[in-house]
Design a protein around this motif. Structure first.
Motif, PDB file in Angstrom:
ATOM      1  N   ARG A  55     -35.201   3.939   6.065  1.00  0.00           N
ATOM      2  CA  ARG A  55     -36.198   4.575   6.459  1.00  0.00           C
ATOM      3  C   ARG A  55     -37.355   4.170   6.527  1.00  0.00           C
ATOM      4  NH1 ARG A  55     -35.942  10.979   2.932  1.00  0.00           N
ATOM      5  NH2 ARG A  55     -33.166  10.393   2.862  1.00  0.00           N
ATOM      6  N   GLY A  56     -38.526   5.057   7.325  1.00  0.00           N
ATOM      7  CA  GLY A  56     -40.540   4.105   7.495  1.00  0.00           C
ATOM      8  C   GLY A  56     -40.722   5.183   8.300  1.00  0.00           C
ATOM      9  N   ASP A  57     -41.378   4.554   9.062  1.00  0.00           N
ATOM     10  CA  ASP A  57     -42.914   5.432   9.731  1.00  0.00           C
ATOM     11  C   ASP A  57     -41.646   5.848  11.231  1.00  0.00           C
ATOM     12  OD1 ASP A  57     -44.014   4.537   7.967  1.00  0.00           O
ATOM     13  OD2 ASP A  57     -45.106   3.060   9.352  1.00  0.00           O
ATOM     14  N   TYR A  58     -42.020   6.894  11.578  1.00  0.00           N
ATOM     15  CA  TYR A  58     -41.326   7.726  12.724  1.00  0.00           C
ATOM     16  C   TYR A  58     -42.377   7.706  13.632  1.00  0.00           C
ATOM     17  CZ  TYR A  58     -38.226   8.098   9.083  1.00  0.00           C
ATOM     18  OH  TYR A  58     -37.510   8.309   7.973  1.00  0.00           O
ATOM     19  N   SER A  59     -41.759   7.073  14.963  1.00  0.00           N
ATOM     20  CA  SER A  59     -42.801   7.804  16.300  1.00  0.00           C
ATOM     21  C   SER A  59     -41.549   7.575  17.719  1.00  0.00           C
ATOM     22  CB  SER A  59     -44.009   7.126  16.287  1.00  0.00           C
ATOM     23  OG  SER A  59     -43.466   5.739  17.336  1.00  0.00           O
ATOM     24  N   MET A  60     -41.703   8.153  18.278  1.00  0.00           N
ATOM     25  CA  MET A  60     -41.187   8.015  20.052  1.00  0.00           C
ATOM     26  C   MET A  60     -40.600   6.327  19.381  1.00  0.00           C
ATOM     27  SD  MET A  60     -42.191  11.179  21.834  1.00  0.00           S
ATOM     28  CE  MET A  60     -43.727  10.441  22.656  1.00  0.00           C
ATOM     29  N   GLU A  61     -42.235   6.175  20.157  1.00  0.00           N
ATOM     30  CA  GLU A  61     -42.186   4.198  20.270  1.00  0.00           C
ATOM     31  C   GLU A  61     -41.208   3.104  19.013  1.00  0.00           C
ATOM     32  OE1 GLU A  61     -45.170   6.243  22.256  1.00  0.00           O
ATOM     33  OE2 GLU A  61     -44.573   5.989  19.898  1.00  0.00           O
ATOM     34  N   LEU A  62     -40.983   3.684  18.327  1.00  0.00           N
ATOM     35  CA  LEU A  62     -40.362   3.443  16.934  1.00  0.00           C
ATOM     36  C   LEU A  62     -38.739   3.613  17.908  1.00  0.00           C
ATOM     37  CD1 LEU A  62     -42.958   3.687  14.129  1.00  0.00           C
ATOM     38  CD2 LEU A  62     -42.001   1.397  15.282  1.00  0.00           C
ATOM     39  N   PHE A  63     -38.516   4.320  17.884  1.00  0.00           N
ATOM     40  CA  PHE A  63     -36.658   4.469  18.284  1.00  0.00           C
ATOM     41  C   PHE A  63     -36.564   3.773  18.692  1.00  0.00           C
ATOM     42  CE2 PHE A  63     -37.660   9.473  15.986  1.00  0.00           C
ATOM     43  CZ  PHE A  63     -37.214   9.190  14.457  1.00  0.00           C
ATOM     44  N   ALA A  64     -37.284   3.490  20.508  1.00  0.00           N
ATOM     45  CA  ALA A  64     -36.937   3.366  21.329  1.00  0.00           C
ATOM     46  C   ALA A  64     -37.279   1.637  21.159  1.00  0.00           C
ATOM     47  CB  ALA A  64     -37.456   2.712  22.418  1.00  0.00           C
ATOM     48  N   ASP A  65     -37.831   1.062  19.978  1.00  0.00           N
ATOM     49  CA  ASP A  65     -38.074  -0.308  20.004  1.00  0.00           C
ATOM     50  C   ASP A  65     -37.202  -0.578  18.170  1.00  0.00           C
ATOM     51  OD1 ASP A  65     -40.266  -0.695  20.994  1.00  0.00           O
ATOM     52  OD2 ASP A  65     -41.852  -0.414  18.980  1.00  0.00           O
ATOM     53  N   ASP A  66     -36.660   0.168  17.307  1.00  0.00           N
ATOM     54  CA  ASP A  66     -35.398  -0.097  17.296  1.00  0.00           C
ATOM     55  C   ASP A  66     -34.272  -0.467  18.320  1.00  0.00           C
ATOM     56  OD1 ASP A  66     -37.109   0.177  15.019  1.00  0.00           O
ATOM     57  OD2 ASP A  66     -36.418   1.952  14.541  1.00  0.00           O
ATOM     58  N   LEU A  67     -33.891  -0.007  19.082  1.00  0.00           N
ATOM     59  CA  LEU A  67     -32.661  -0.059  19.867  1.00  0.00           C
ATOM     60  C   LEU A  67     -32.572  -1.530  20.458  1.00  0.00           C
ATOM     61  CD1 LEU A  67     -32.467   3.549  22.002  1.00  0.00           C
ATOM     62  CD2 LEU A  67     -31.645   2.792  19.988  1.00  0.00           C
ATOM     63  N   VAL A  68     -34.310  -1.501  20.800  1.00  0.00           N
ATOM     64  CA  VAL A  68     -34.419  -2.970  21.352  1.00  0.00           C
ATOM     65  C   VAL A  68     -33.487  -4.010  20.542  1.00  0.00           C
ATOM     66  CG1 VAL A  68     -35.402  -4.456  22.870  1.00  0.00           C
ATOM     67  CG2 VAL A  68     -35.537  -2.083  23.475  1.00  0.00           C
ATOM     68  N   GLU A  69     -34.062  -3.493  19.302  1.00  0.00           N
ATOM     69  CA  GLU A  69     -33.696  -4.601  18.622  1.00  0.00           C
ATOM     70  C   GLU A  69     -32.462  -4.891  17.410  1.00  0.00           C
ATOM     71  OE1 GLU A  69     -35.249  -7.881  15.024  1.00  0.00           O
ATOM     72  OE2 GLU A  69     -35.889  -7.309  16.959  1.00  0.00           O
ATOM     73  N   THR A  70     -31.714  -3.733  17.796  1.00  0.00           N
ATOM     74  CA  THR A  70     -30.311  -3.695  17.492  1.00  0.00           C
ATOM     75  C   THR A  70     -29.718  -4.100  18.440  1.00  0.00           C
ATOM     76  OG1 THR A  70     -31.583  -3.016  15.555  1.00  0.00           O
ATOM     77  CG2 THR A  70     -28.940  -2.374  16.189  1.00  0.00           C
ATOM     78  N   LEU A  71     -29.575  -3.472  19.436  1.00  0.00           N
ATOM     79  CA  LEU A  71     -28.131  -3.636  20.684  1.00  0.00           C
ATOM     80  C   LEU A  71     -28.625  -4.537  21.630  1.00  0.00           C
ATOM     81  CD1 LEU A  71     -28.092   0.462  20.909  1.00  0.00           C
ATOM     82  CD2 LEU A  71     -26.631  -0.966  19.906  1.00  0.00           C
TER      83      LEU A  71
END
Length: 232
Positions: A55-71
């Protein structure tokens, strides 16, 4: 944030699967193996606040950034459902898949007030019972009902409040960054006929799975797969 992932298949041809709010990688329990059977290595994420991801902070931008960090960048195809479609659209330029599929994406969430406030209504879904889920999704298989109860149990409902700016906003992409299919439920509660026509004008291909509800891949798996003809 590095996201928890589930992989089906192996090889150099990669497909990415990004779930919607309240769900996790288990929503793709039939899609993942079906794509793997077509020779793809399929990677499905758990978005932050969902499944086995922290869990953590949530925003549209963070959801997108996580995809780039992971995939991995350069996948053959990326498929995002609902919130996953929104996050994919914000990350697609950086992920650079060969093709993108937006399955009933959350680009036009309606603004509501008071007791019907959108984020609050989403958060209240945390308490849905088996009977509630069955009534809302009469075409789902029993295993999908079981999975939904399990995913709701580990879902952080505060993710809904991180999406507050999306309600009432027009988040339709200006143009497809890569060849892109918008796959709609029939009828869609997310994308109106006028918005569907506008997306086509902007260069997206739009296909509707007639009779399917918002979670097309659970409501009509065969229709979902058939609508991907030419895209996978």
């Amino acid at each position: 944030m590095r996201l928890h992932t589930r992989t089906w298949g192996e090889g150099d041809r990669v497909a990415l699967l990004i779930h919607g709010i309240m769900a996790d990688h288990r929503t793709w329990r039939r899609v993942g193996p079906a794509l793997a059977a077509r020779g793809l290595r399929v990677i499905a994420v758990d978005l932050r606040g969902h499944g086995a991801t922290a869990r953590g902070d949530y925003s549209m931008e963070l959801f997108a950034d996580d995809l780039v960090e992971t995939l991995p960048a350069g996948a053959e195809v990326a498929i995002g459902h609902s919130l996953g479609g929104l996050a994919l659209s914000l990350a697609v330029e950086r992920l650079a898949p060969g093709r993108a599929v937006y399955s009933d994406p959350a680009w036009c969430l309606p603004r509501t007030e008071g007791e019907l406030d959108g984020p609050q209504a989403l958060a209240r879904a945390k308490t849905l019972s088996r009977e509630d889920i069955t009534a809302l999704n009469p075409r789902w298989e029993t295993e999908d009902i079981d999975v939904e109860l399990e995913t709701l149990a580990v879902w952080d409902e505060n993710t809904a409040f991180g999406l507050a700016p999306a309600f009432g906003a027009d988040l339709l992409p200006a143009a497809p960054v890569v060849p892109s299919l918008v796959q709609l439920a029939g009828p869609s509660v997310m994308i109106s006929p006028a918005n569907a026509a506008e997306l086509e004008r902007r260069g997206f291909q739009v296909r509707t799975v007639a009779g399917a509800g918002h979670t097309i891949h659970r409501d009509d798996f065969d229709g979902f797969m058939a609508s991907l003809d030419g895209w996978i």
